[in-house]
Design a protein around this motif. Structure first.
Motif, mmCIF file in Angstrom:
data_model
loop_
_atom_site.group_PDB
_atom_site.id
_atom_site.type_symbol
_atom_site.label_atom_id
_atom_site.label_comp_id
_atom_site.label_asym_id
_atom_site.label_seq_id
_atom_site.Cartn_x
_atom_site.Cartn_y
_atom_site.Cartn_z
ATOM 1 N N TYR A 54 70.042 22.451 46.289
ATOM 2 C CA TYR A 54 70.239 21.406 47.278
ATOM 3 C C TYR A 54 70.014 22.044 48.638
ATOM 4 C CZ TYR A 54 72.456 17.569 49.788
ATOM 5 O OH TYR A 54 72.704 16.523 50.619
ATOM 6 N N GLN A 55 69.194 21.436 49.450
ATOM 7 C CA GLN A 55 68.919 22.019 50.745
ATOM 8 C C GLN A 55 68.597 20.943 51.766
ATOM 9 O OE1 GLN A 55 65.296 24.120 51.042
ATOM 10 N NE2 GLN A 55 65.830 25.153 52.916
ATOM 11 N N HIS A 56 69.082 21.128 52.976
ATOM 12 C CA HIS A 56 68.762 20.297 54.127
ATOM 13 C C HIS A 56 68.894 18.802 53.857
ATOM 14 C CE1 HIS A 56 67.378 23.866 56.096
ATOM 15 N NE2 HIS A 56 66.455 24.075 55.198
ATOM 16 N N GLY A 57 69.950 18.395 53.184
ATOM 17 C CA GLY A 57 70.200 16.987 52.984
ATOM 18 C C GLY A 57 69.295 16.305 51.978
ATOM 19 N N SER A 58 68.470 17.063 51.278
ATOM 20 C CA SER A 58 67.597 16.456 50.283
ATOM 21 C C SER A 58 68.343 16.310 48.957
ATOM 22 C CB SER A 58 66.332 17.300 50.086
ATOM 23 O OG SER A 58 66.670 18.567 49.601
ATOM 24 N N PHE A 59 67.739 15.598 48.044
ATOM 25 C CA PHE A 59 68.361 15.392 46.744
ATOM 26 C C PHE A 59 68.361 16.679 45.934
ATOM 27 C CE2 PHE A 59 66.622 11.153 47.746
ATOM 28 C CZ PHE A 59 67.824 10.465 47.772
ATOM 29 N N TRP A 60 69.214 16.710 44.933
ATOM 30 C CA TRP A 60 69.206 17.837 44.001
ATOM 31 C C TRP A 60 67.844 17.870 43.345
ATOM 32 C CZ3 TRP A 60 72.663 21.571 43.756
ATOM 33 C CH2 TRP A 60 73.942 21.338 44.246
ATOM 34 N N LYS A 61 67.294 19.045 43.221
ATOM 35 C CA LYS A 61 66.026 19.179 42.521
ATOM 36 C C LYS A 61 66.092 20.375 41.596
ATOM 37 C CE LYS A 61 63.973 21.441 46.516
ATOM 38 N NZ LYS A 61 62.931 21.402 47.516
ATOM 39 N N THR A 62 65.207 20.435 40.656
ATOM 40 C CA THR A 62 65.214 21.504 39.678
ATOM 41 C C THR A 62 65.040 22.848 40.353
ATOM 42 O OG1 THR A 62 64.241 20.024 38.068
ATOM 43 C CG2 THR A 62 64.099 22.351 37.591
ATOM 44 N N LEU A 63 65.789 23.801 39.893
ATOM 45 C CA LEU A 63 65.713 25.160 40.406
ATOM 46 C C LEU A 63 64.352 25.746 40.080
ATOM 47 C CD1 LEU A 63 67.492 27.426 41.662
ATOM 48 C CD2 LEU A 63 67.989 28.123 39.329
ATOM 49 N N GLY A 64 63.625 26.192 41.097
ATOM 50 C CA GLY A 64 62.298 26.773 40.899
ATOM 51 C C GLY A 64 62.353 28.103 40.170
ATOM 52 N N THR A 65 61.347 28.377 39.400
ATOM 53 C CA THR A 65 61.285 29.619 38.628
ATOM 54 C C THR A 65 60.654 30.716 39.481
ATOM 55 O OG1 THR A 65 59.208 28.869 37.681
ATOM 56 C CG2 THR A 65 61.192 28.505 36.371
ATOM 57 N N VAL A 66 61.394 31.166 40.472
ATOM 58 C CA VAL A 66 60.870 32.141 41.426
ATOM 59 C C VAL A 66 60.538 33.473 40.759
ATOM 60 C CG1 VAL A 66 63.131 32.975 42.193
ATOM 61 C CG2 VAL A 66 61.194 33.043 43.757
ATOM 62 N N SER A 67 61.235 33.832 39.685
ATOM 63 C CA SER A 67 60.953 35.103 39.011
ATOM 64 C C SER A 67 59.756 35.005 38.069
ATOM 65 C CB SER A 67 62.189 35.587 38.232
ATOM 66 O OG SER A 67 62.501 34.694 37.181
ATOM 67 N N ALA A 68 59.258 33.805 37.826
ATOM 68 C CA ALA A 68 58.153 33.624 36.882
ATOM 69 C C ALA A 68 56.875 33.100 37.520
ATOM 70 C CB ALA A 68 58.576 32.663 35.768
ATOM 71 N N ASP A 69 56.977 32.445 38.659
ATOM 72 C CA ASP A 69 55.830 31.751 39.234
ATOM 73 C C ASP A 69 55.531 32.285 40.627
ATOM 74 O OD1 ASP A 69 54.001 29.918 40.276
ATOM 75 O OD2 ASP A 69 54.975 28.202 39.330
ATOM 76 N N ILE A 70 54.383 32.901 40.792
ATOM 77 C CA ILE A 70 54.006 33.502 42.068
ATOM 78 C C ILE A 70 53.911 32.450 43.170
ATOM 79 C CG2 ILE A 70 51.518 33.439 41.652
ATOM 80 C CD1 ILE A 70 53.362 36.301 43.360
ATOM 81 N N ASP A 71 53.468 31.246 42.845
ATOM 82 C CA ASP A 71 53.371 30.181 43.850
ATOM 83 C C ASP A 71 54.746 29.819 44.419
ATOM 84 O OD1 ASP A 71 50.601 29.989 43.669
ATOM 85 O OD2 ASP A 71 50.714 28.509 42.048
ATOM 86 N N ILE A 72 55.751 29.771 43.573
ATOM 87 C CA ILE A 72 57.104 29.455 44.028
ATOM 88 C C ILE A 72 57.653 30.606 44.864
ATOM 89 C CG2 ILE A 72 59.478 29.039 43.280
ATOM 90 C CD1 ILE A 72 58.296 27.480 40.900
ATOM 91 N N ALA A 73 57.394 31.845 44.451
ATOM 92 C CA ALA A 73 57.847 33.004 45.224
ATOM 93 C C ALA A 73 57.207 33.017 46.617
ATOM 94 C CB ALA A 73 57.538 34.298 44.473
ATOM 95 N N VAL A 74 55.915 32.712 46.680
ATOM 96 C CA VAL A 74 55.212 32.683 47.970
ATOM 97 C C VAL A 74 55.752 31.549 48.846
ATOM 98 C CG1 VAL A 74 52.983 32.233 49.077
ATOM 99 C CG2 VAL A 74 53.121 33.821 47.154
ATOM 100 N N SER A 75 55.977 30.376 48.274
ATOM 101 C CA SER A 75 56.484 29.262 49.080
ATOM 102 C C SER A 75 57.888 29.552 49.599
ATOM 103 C CB SER A 75 56.444 27.949 48.304
ATOM 104 O OG SER A 75 57.370 27.965 47.252
ATOM 105 N N LEU A 76 58.711 30.219 48.798
ATOM 106 C CA LEU A 76 60.052 30.595 49.241
ATOM 107 C C LEU A 76 59.974 31.624 50.369
ATOM 108 C CD1 LEU A 76 63.021 30.043 48.672
ATOM 109 C CD2 LEU A 76 62.970 31.876 46.993
ATOM 110 N N LEU A 77 59.062 32.569 50.254
ATOM 111 C CA LEU A 77 58.865 33.561 51.313
ATOM 112 C C LEU A 77 58.394 32.887 52.602
ATOM 113 C CD1 LEU A 77 58.578 36.452 52.417
ATOM 114 C CD2 LEU A 77 56.316 36.516 51.372
ATOM 115 N N ARG A 78 57.452 31.977 52.494
ATOM 116 C CA ARG A 78 56.950 31.269 53.686
ATOM 117 C C ARG A 78 58.032 30.421 54.337
ATOM 118 N NH1 ARG A 78 51.100 29.589 51.305
ATOM 119 N NH2 ARG A 78 50.079 31.568 51.756
ATOM 120 N N GLN A 79 58.926 29.887 53.526
ATOM 121 C CA GLN A 79 60.001 29.055 54.054
ATOM 122 C C GLN A 79 61.049 29.906 54.774
ATOM 123 O OE1 GLN A 79 61.976 26.759 51.049
ATOM 124 N NE2 GLN A 79 63.319 25.756 52.523
#
Length: 144
Positions: A54-79
């Motif tokens: 849960y972040q910034h007042g948005s709805f609950w969403k599925t936890l991203g697989t940051v340890s498995a998906d390079i795209d999610i890791a990159v987006s988290l780093l950019r954020q």
């Protein structure tokens, strides 16, 4: 455990991990300031995500697989650190295939690119200096 120690501990877990791990994902999100809702262990199976974020007042969403998906890791780093540069390379040898990442002059290694990037990102965030304290509002203190 303070924030810096927690981030460094998570970086070491990323490097020691031999495969993606949903608990590691949840711990990384929590260390980065997200609110993580974990499902009870009796409800979690292979097909059910470990929880949500849960972040910034948005709805609950599925936890991203940051340890498995390079795209999610990159987006988290950019954020979390939009201006930082990063790189990822594969180091092939006869014994194993390993990845090495560099984020803001901090390195990380892993069996997968996403784990290496997470390790480097967590080390860089741990090294980042805390925000400067706000200026004093005491009128007796003046700057000369």
């Amino acid at each position: 455990m303070d924030d810096r120690t927690q981030l460094l501990s998570l970086a070491a877990r990323c490097e020691a991990s031999s495969k993606p791990d949903r608990e590691l994902d949840a711990d990384i999100y929590e260390a980065l300031g997200f609110v993580v809702r974990r499902k009870p262990a009796r409800l979690v199976n292979r097909r059910t995500p470990a929880g949500g974020i849960y972040q910034h007042g948005s709805f609950w969403k599925t936890l991203g697989t940051v340890s498995a998906d390079i795209d999610i890791a990159v987006s988290l780093l950019r954020q979390k650190a939009p201006g930082w540069n990063w790189s990822l390379q594969c180091l092939a040898s006869d014994d194993s295939l390993a990845f090495q990442a560099l984020v803001a002059d901090c390195s990380g290694q892993g069996v997968m690119g996403s784990l290496a990037l997470c390790a480097a990102m967590l080390r860089a965030l741990a090294r980042r200096e805390p925000a400067a304290p706000a200026a004093s509002s005491d009128p007796r203190l003046t700057e000369t």
